[in-house]
Design an enzyme around this catalytic site. Structure first.
Site, PDB file in Angstrom:
ATOM      1  N   HIS A  77       0.620 -86.741 -14.581  1.00  0.00           N
ATOM      2  CA  HIS A  77       0.997 -86.562 -13.187  1.00  0.00           C
ATOM      3  C   HIS A  77       2.049 -85.479 -13.031  1.00  0.00           C
ATOM      4  CE1 HIS A  77      -0.826 -90.624 -12.739  1.00  0.00           C
ATOM      5  NE2 HIS A  77      -1.338 -89.968 -11.731  1.00  0.00           N
ATOM      6  N   GLU A 122     -26.916 -77.838 -14.919  1.00  0.00           N
ATOM      7  CA  GLU A 122     -25.983 -77.712 -16.045  1.00  0.00           C
ATOM      8  C   GLU A 122     -26.586 -78.197 -17.360  1.00  0.00           C
ATOM      9  OE1 GLU A 122     -22.341 -79.884 -15.374  1.00  0.00           O
ATOM     10  OE2 GLU A 122     -23.375 -81.575 -14.491  1.00  0.00           O
ATOM     11  N   ASP A 127     -21.057 -76.590 -18.705  1.00  0.00           N
ATOM     12  CA  ASP A 127     -21.965 -77.438 -19.479  1.00  0.00           C
ATOM     13  C   ASP A 127     -23.258 -76.718 -19.828  1.00  0.00           C
ATOM     14  OD1 ASP A 127     -20.698 -79.918 -20.070  1.00  0.00           O
ATOM     15  OD2 ASP A 127     -20.604 -80.247 -17.907  1.00  0.00           O
ATOM     16  N   CYS A 164     -20.668 -72.894  -9.857  1.00  0.00           N
ATOM     17  CA  CYS A 164     -19.333 -73.479  -9.744  1.00  0.00           C
ATOM     18  C   CYS A 164     -18.627 -73.613 -11.098  1.00  0.00           C
ATOM     19  CB  CYS A 164     -19.386 -74.836  -9.048  1.00  0.00           C
ATOM     20  SG  CYS A 164     -20.342 -76.059  -9.943  1.00  0.00           S
TER      21      CYS A 164
HETATM   22  C1  PEP Z   1     -19.665 -77.209 -15.263  1.00  0.00           C
HETATM   23  O1  PEP Z   1     -20.151 -77.902 -16.150  1.00  0.00           O
HETATM   24  O2  PEP Z   1     -19.760 -75.956 -15.241  1.00  0.00           O
HETATM   25  C2  PEP Z   1     -18.937 -77.818 -14.128  1.00  0.00           C
HETATM   26  C3  PEP Z   1     -18.587 -77.123 -13.070  1.00  0.00           C
HETATM   27  O3  PEP Z   1     -18.607 -79.123 -14.228  1.00  0.00           O
HETATM   28  P1  PEP Z   1     -17.441 -79.713 -15.181  1.00  0.00           P
HETATM   29  O4  PEP Z   1     -16.658 -78.527 -15.706  1.00  0.00           O
HETATM   30  O5  PEP Z   1     -16.650 -80.609 -14.309  1.00  0.00           O
HETATM   31  O6  PEP Z   1     -18.217 -80.410 -16.231  1.00  0.00           O
HETATM   32 MG    MG Z   2     -20.306 -80.028 -15.898  1.00  0.00          MG
END
Ligand code: PEP
Ligand code: MG
Length: 538
Positions: A187, A429, A453, A500
């Site tokens: 935190h 992913e 991922d 993302c």
């Molecule tokens: C990803 O896998 O690119 C993603 C955006 O999700 P996370 O990093 O939360 O696994």
């Molecule tokens: Mg991911």
């Protein structure tokens, strides 16, 4: 000059005098005449501590937001912990010792036990136990919880900081935090980040009390603490700070500008967030929407399973804050490295290939249904989109949609207001999702590529293993080819595709993504303006 390497949680530079915080005196052990009276003192202190925590919660909601302030609510619950209370009672009654000593020993024992647990999130709860113990001791008239801080710019130095100390001390003349231990998930780290304060964790034993009062500089870009920096280092840090400030000022010019390429294509530039503070940072950096709200952040920060009402309130708050801008909320991606203490998960040989993301939701449909109920309820408050992580087949998506239907059916029966239709997308992913893009695009309303991922699973590179970094194909040809396939499938089906994962923020890939016709890039709030500049130049 002494140089200590730690882990940075916020990229900026600051300088100040090191102020050692948190030295504690010994707690004396005394025999008492009347153990019952002594235990009554404990119960009175617990009542007082609860009042203090409730006030602290209210104040913190205003300064650091509901999600971060929740730690004080949770500490209030910890004060009711039976194990803690029983241990104090037994020590006082059995050994006839003073309450301060019983509280001190109990708190330390429980904190040490938590610290020995393998799970990082449970280990961090040791800090909360120490925090409530310190609070009780203070109320009981025990040792001070630290000391008054000197004047002038300061870098707070400590073994570790308790969440309530961080909330109380940060701001004012404290410009940075340097911790011997600490964790980037803690935190304290979250608070530092949300306050835009350079903070270094895990600086190690070299950060001793003998440095109290010495001048120091935190380089939050490289994670280094310089104690008594030599003139050359000081000069280099001053230049780096000027550069850091210059870049921030220059980037501010990008605020309010459109995110369009040179040939006039408009790109959705969204933010990845986890907490309300991130949402504020997204707004401050002019995000066009939220491209990924990692809802598991709320789950990971809770000692108990977050109920529907708590989730609903959080999602509603985000949607209301974003107004008519898109808010893409990903259902919980728990599993692999993200374990929650309140859900018993069998140990797995290969957790990254195990029960994570929607697989866990399909294994525990009631958990997913609670979240979907909260999401559909919040869906009336803004432009919500729901995103499923770790999907590998259209059949999986159909099973998820059936749980959605059940959630909506329940809400209907109970007469609870909710959105009837919310666009539902999948994270691309896994290589399977990219390869089966044409089939998935028929059933999903949008795609969002999780390159973190997708890289791990395509290149067979464990994302937690830093030794593998040298094997990471620099141009990521295989990953790019899969993204290209997914983009084609999406556009042929007439749906949007965004990115993302971390690659979205890497300017080396921007032009490739634009050529592929990617519709949306979602990055951490601090990267938005930089990427907008890059897109406008592309
Ligand atoms: C990803 O896998 O690119 C993603 C955006 O999700 P996370 O990093 O939360 O696994
Ligand atoms: Mg991911």
């Amino acid at each position: 000059m002494i140089t200590l390497q730690g882990k940075s949680v916020y990229r900026d530079i600051c300088a100040g005098r090191l102020a050692f915080y948190g030295g504690r005196r010994e707690i004396p052990r005394r025999m008492v005449e009347d153990p019952e009276e002594e235990f009554r003192r404990y119960e009175k202190a617990v009542r007082e501590a609860k009042v203090q925590l409730a006030l602290l919660y209210e104040e913190s909601v205003k300064t650091v937001g509901e999600a971060n302030a929740a730690v004080f609510q949770a500490q209030g619950l910890l004060l009711e912990d039976e194990e803690y209370r029983e241990s104090v009672r037994r020590m006082i009654a059995g050994q006839r010792v003073n309450v301060e000593y019983a509280v001190h020993v109990t708190g330390e024992n429980i904190a040490r036990m938590l610290q020995s647990v393998e799970d990082a999130y449970i280990r961090e709860r040791a800090g909360d136990i120490r925090d409530i113990t310190a609070r009780l001791l203070e109320i009981l008239g025990g040792p001070e919880r630290g000391r008054e801080l000197p004047e002038g710019p300061l870098i707070l130095m400590a073994e570790d900081l308790l969440p309530s100390q961080a909330a109380r001390l940060a701001g004012g003349n404290v410009l940075g935090i340097a911790l011997r231990r600490g964790s980037t998930h803690s935190h304290v780290a979250i608070l530092a980040r949300s306050m835009g304060m350079p903070a270094l964790m895990k600086l190690g034993e070299g950060l001793g009390g003998e440095h109290d009062g010495k001048w120091a500089v935190i380089d939050g870009y490289s994670g280094v603490l310089y104690i008594e920096p030599d003139p050359r280092t000081l000069e280099a840090m001053e230049e780096k700070k000027r550069e850091s400030d210059r870049r921030k000022v220059q980037l501010r010019e990008m605020k309010g500008k459109e995110t369009v390429t040179r040939d006039g294509k408009s790109i959705r530039l969204y933010a990845n967030v986890g907490t309300m503070e991130d949402v504020e940072a997204a707004c401050a950096n002019d995000a066009g929407g939220i491209g990924l709200l990692r809802s598991e952040v709320m789950y990971l920060g809770s000692r108990a399973r977050p109920d529907e009402e708590t989730q609903f309130r959080f999602y509603r708050q985000v949607l209301e804050r974003m107004g008519d801008r898109d808010v893409i909320i990903r259902t919980f991606d728990i599993g692999a490295d993200k374990k929650v203490p309140w859900l018993r998960q069998e140990p797995e040989e290969n957790p990254a290939l195990g029960l994570r993301g929607v697989r866990l939701g399909l294994e525990h449909p009631e958990l997913l249904k609670t979240q979907l109920r909260a999401l559909y309820r919040a869906g009336t408050c803004g432009k919500l989109r729901i995103l499923y992580p770790m999907v590998t087949s259209a059949e999986e998506l159909r099973r998820l949609r059936r749980i959605e239907e059940q959630a909506k059916e329940e809400l209907r029966r109970e007469g609870i207001a909710h959105a009837e239709k919310v666009p539902v997308g999948i994270m691309v992913e896994t290589p399977a999702a990219a390869v089966l893009g044409d089939m998935l695009a028929k059933e999903a309303d949008f795609f969002s590529v999780g390159t973190n991922d997708l890289t791990q699973y395509t290149l067979a590179l464990d994302r937690q293993n830093e030794k593998l970094e040298c094997f990471d194909d620099p141009a990521r040809q295989a990953v790019l080819r899969l993204i290209g396939m997914a983009a084609e499938s999406a556009h042929r089906a007439g749906i949007r595709i965004g990115i993302c994962g971390e690659m979205a923020a890497d300017p080396a890939f921007t032009e490739t993504f634009l050529r592929m016709g990617i519709d949306e890039l979602s990055v951490s709030p601090g990267m938005i303006l930089e990427l907008r500049r890059k897109i406008r130049e592309s």
